[in-house]
Design a protein around this motif. Structure first.
Motif, PDB file in Angstrom:
ATOM      1  N   ILE A   1       0.904  -1.189   0.013  1.00 47.83           N
ATOM      2  CA  ILE A   1       0.080   0.122   0.018  1.00 47.83           C
ATOM      3  C   ILE A   1       0.855   1.307   0.107  1.00 47.83           C
ATOM      4  N   GLY A   2       0.145   2.609  -0.580  1.00 53.89           N
ATOM      5  CA  GLY A   2       1.080   3.597  -0.429  1.00 53.89           C
ATOM      6  C   GLY A   2       1.198   4.451  -1.511  1.00 53.89           C
ATOM      7  N   VAL A   3       0.847   3.904  -2.896  1.00 56.66           N
ATOM      8  CA  VAL A   3       1.152   4.597  -3.957  1.00 56.66           C
ATOM      9  C   VAL A   3       0.321   6.132  -3.971  1.00 56.66           C
ATOM     10  N   GLU A   4      -0.709   5.955  -3.527  1.00 64.80           N
ATOM     11  CA  GLU A   4      -1.350   7.314  -3.529  1.00 64.80           C
ATOM     12  C   GLU A   4      -0.956   8.398  -2.476  1.00 64.80           C
ATOM     13  N   ALA A   5      -0.068   8.070  -1.742  1.00 65.88           N
ATOM     14  CA  ALA A   5       0.415   8.958  -0.644  1.00 65.88           C
ATOM     15  C   ALA A   5       1.756   9.512  -1.274  1.00 65.88           C
ATOM     16  N   GLY A   6       2.055   9.378  -2.479  1.00 62.82           N
ATOM     17  CA  GLY A   6       3.206  10.024  -3.050  1.00 62.82           C
ATOM     18  C   GLY A   6       4.416   9.606  -2.679  1.00 62.82           C
ATOM     19  N   PHE A   7       5.502  10.262  -3.431  1.00 69.40           N
ATOM     20  CA  PHE A   7       6.930   9.598  -3.583  1.00 69.40           C
ATOM     21  C   PHE A   7       8.073  10.311  -2.820  1.00 69.40           C
ATOM     22  N   TRP A   8       7.655  11.583  -2.141  1.00 70.53           N
ATOM     23  CA  TRP A   8       8.476  11.936  -1.299  1.00 70.53           C
ATOM     24  C   TRP A   8       7.909  13.211  -0.067  1.00 70.53           C
TER      25      TRP A   8
ATOM     26  N   ALA B   1       3.202   0.586   5.888  1.00 69.86           N
ATOM     27  CA  ALA B   1       3.709   0.422   4.608  1.00 69.86           C
ATOM     28  C   ALA B   1       3.444   1.789   4.084  1.00 69.86           C
ATOM     29  N   LEU B   2       4.445   2.457   2.918  1.00 69.69           N
ATOM     30  CA  LEU B   2       4.077   3.366   2.195  1.00 69.69           C
ATOM     31  C   LEU B   2       5.085   3.137   0.930  1.00 69.69           C
ATOM     32  N   TRP B   3       4.551   2.077   0.185  1.00 76.49           N
ATOM     33  CA  TRP B   3       5.579   1.667  -0.931  1.00 76.49           C
ATOM     34  C   TRP B   3       4.899   2.232  -2.222  1.00 76.49           C
TER      35      TRP B   3
END
Length: 682
Positions: A389-396, A511-513
């Motif tokens: 999970i985590g794609v929607e939460a961004g990359f940095w 997780a924040l993948w």
């Protein structure tokens, strides 16, 4: 209204100048002349520089120099962007000096073995001295830049060379392990920067792109930096070596950041710790200069830069010492939209940090998944670890994002009641969690969001923390399964006004993948609720209304070079997320491209990253990366490429990187690095 306010502010400045209190900034009275020169180092290596000279000055006129010092190839990849900034300053009586670091672009020497190396900084001091002692120089040097150039400006200011009189750093940080993009929040991160920078040392300089083995060989053989960073998975001497305490800076600093940029936390630290004169501007932007940001409101910064340089490098009292310490953008609610053109809000000024009249507001995590001001009843909330999970939460911890409900569905979520009145925050929220896991290694991520009455969820900020780093990033320690630990997750700098009727949301996950690679154990984690020390959220609340700045300028037109064109930019690129429900496997495919046309040929840059993970095997991260630069020249076609293969199991990371060079389709040079590196609490 903003334009009218700007004209009134200009009128006030001119009136002050007439009264003998404030001088107007240097006007654009010069032409521009570009000169390419060599700057000799003490060991015989020469660094390549392009000087943007004021043209048409009277004989004997002396000018300050403005140094922009980084590896991003001044003669091709950054040439189009360098010109508008340096032309602006040259017309106003400054010599812009754009210098490639050793071993990159047109500069001589072997590439350094890492970013911000001691050699790079020693060279930087010699460059500053050289600029200060040229016949055209008044002996004073300023330093500026964005990202790497900003990092270098901060680090050179920490060394306090005598000729360096002031800096201006945009989107930069001094925290190389916690804030930079190799370990975000101290957690392992792999993105397109690794692709481009691991390929870059192997390239020779424009416009000839020589294949002479004396030049090409040492560059092509230089080890990829990402391999070295992978060997240092905890904070310590390696990451601390290039920097010194902020309190040691004696050089006046003007810092600019964005609330959607990953490096923004350095600004409150500098406001608190730097004893030298300091001014800060924080807007809503991502990783960009304020005048050409991806989204607005865009503002001019070069006019204030000239006022800053005039005072410290020319001795003109432009009133900068009377400017507010901090000008910051207070964001109002906006819907989750990655393509938002303008962020709503207003500018306000602060006299220092923390903000004036700020207070802490505590909201406790309740047994019914509410957030409230009263102490919660004792309870235990469990969460199954879902590593994908985590794609929607961004990359940095920046950028504009889509709706957060998909990632919230796999998180522990706590919502306040609908607000009875608007609520403003400015600063770094804290999630104080009483947490446990049934595994020896776990990460926790806290995200703060705004829930609109129609259910849309806009992420405001967040941060991550490794349970192993709960006491120290230098000396991580395993978790004892089942033991409850107090965790302080300090979220990244933000501003926000929650509207009446909206809800405050705290989301907690493990997780924040793919922002952060997964920890290797299947597990269930828990949050302990209850009591005054129970899990809670602390918000930095400020008054709804603040003092407005006297001057914020809209962007001015920029001069462009007519002999070259650039198009595109790799980031944010294109994202494609696919989910194999049968295998519970998630794949993220990212692609980015850019290019340019030069008098000597055409350049095309392509990059691609593929991330894969299966929820049943959190120990297995798989990343494949490709980078390619094609130079179509008059007599040949050169293609530099880099190939990254990265994976993991429960105990190790498996690293493989191959650098290649083709001429007219024929492979003429290749080199591969391969290593198995033990996991070190990552």
């Amino acid at each position: 209204m903003r334009r009218i306010g700007h004209l009134l502010a200009v009128g006030a400045v001119l009136a002050g100048a007439a009264a003998g209190t404030v001088e107007p900034p240097s006007p654009p009275v010069y032409g521009i002349r570009m000169e390419r020169v060599w700057i000799p180092m003490k060991d015989g290596v020469r660094l390549a520089a392009t000087l943007y000279m004021p043209d048409g000055a009277k004989a004997g006129t002396k000018f300050p120099a403005l140094l922009d010092y980084l590896p991003y190839r001044k003669d091709d990849s950054t040439a189009a962007g360098d010109y508008p900034k340096n032309a602006y300053f040259a017309r106003r009586g400054y010599v812009g000096a754009r210098v490639d670091i050793r071993g990159f672009g047109a500069s001589e020497g072997r590439p350094t073995d890492r970013e911000y190396s001691e050699q790079e900084q020693i060279d930087g001091e010699q460059v500053i001295h050289w600029l200060a002692t040229q016949p055209w120089s008044n002996g004073k040097v300023g330093m500026y830049g964005i990202s790497w150039g900003g990092f270098n400006a901060l680090q050179m200011a920490m060394r306090n060379p005598p000729e360096l009189k002031a800096i201006l750093a945009v989107d930069a940080t001094e925290e190389l392990f916690h804030d930079d993009i190799h370990y975000i929040d101290g957690l392992m991160h792999v993105d397109e920067f690794e692709l481009s920078m691991d390929m870059a040392p192997g390239m020779t300089g424009a416009p000839d792109y020589t294949l002479d083995e004396n030049v090409l060989g040492p560059r092509f053989e230089a080890a990829p930096w990402s391999q070295e960073y992978l060997r240092h998975q905890r904070d310590g001497k390696f990451w601390r070596g290039p920097v010194r305490p902020l309190s040691e800076i004696k050089v006046p600093c003007f810092v600019i950041g964005g609330l959607a940029d990953g490096y923004r936390d350095s600004i409150p630290r500098m406001l608190e710790q730097v004893k030298a004169p300091l001014r800060a501007l924080v807007g809503p932007w991502n990783h960009s200069f304020p005048n050409d940001a991806d989204f607005g409101p865009r503002v001019e910064w070069r006019d204030d830069a000239v006022r800053w340089w005039d005072y410290w490098l020319k001795g003109r009292d432009t009133g900068v010492l009377q400017d507010p310490k901090l000008i910051i953008f207070m964001r109002h609610w906006f819907p989750p939209d990655p393509n938002l053109e303008t962020v709503p809000g207003e500018w306000r000024v602060e006299s220092g940090w923390p903000p004036q009249n700020a207070k802490q507001s505590i909201l406790y995590l309740q047994a019914n998944h509410a957030l409230g001001p009263s102490v919660a009843e004792d309870d235990l909330h469990r969460l199954k670890y879902v590593p994908s999970i985590g794609v929607e939460a961004g990359f940095w911890w920046g950028e504009l994002l889509s709706d957060q409900r998909p990632v919230d569905a796999f998180s522990l979520v706590y919502d306040s009641a609908p607000l009875q009145e608007n609520l403003a925050i400015m600063g770094r929220p804290h999630a104080l969690l009483q947490a446990s896991a049934d595994a020896p290694l776990a990460n926790w991520f806290a995200r703060l969001s705004d829930v609109a009455p129609d259910g849309q969820v806009t992420q405001i900020t967040g941060a991550g923390l490794s349970g192993a780093q709960r006491e120290s990033m230098v000396d991580p320690k395993p978790l004892e399964p089942g033991q409850t630990y107090p965790l302080d997750i300090e979220m990244h700098l933000t501003t926000w006004i929650f509207p009446k009727g909206h809800r405050i949301r705290l989301s907690v996950s493990n997780a924040l993948w793919p922002m952060v690679l997964s920890t290797p154990y299947k597990m269930t984690t828990s949050l302990q609720l209850g009591g005054s020390a129970g899990s809670r959220l602390i918000l930095p609340v400020v008054p709804l209304q603040g003092e407005a700045p006297q001057r914020i300028s809209p962007p001015q037109p920029s001069e462009e070079r007519t002999d070259l064109k650039s198009f595109g930019f790799p980031w944010p690129g294109e994202w494609l997320v696919t989910r194999d429900q049968g295998r519970q496997k998630t794949t993220v495919l990212w692609k980015g491209k850019m290019g340019a046309e030069y008098p000597w040929g055409k350049e095309t840059d392509l990059e691609k990253l593929t991330y894969e993970i299966e929820d049943a095997h959190p120990e297995v991260n798989v990343i494949q990366g490709e980078a390619e630069t094609t130079l179509t020249l008059k007599d040949r076609v050169l293609v530099w490429s880099g190939h990254l293969s990265f994976s993991s199991d429960a105990k190790n990371f498996f690293y493989k990187y191959t650098r290649e060079l083709r001429k007219d389709g024929v492979l003429i040079k290749t080199k591969t690095w391969e290593e198995t590196i033990p996991r070190d609490f990552q």
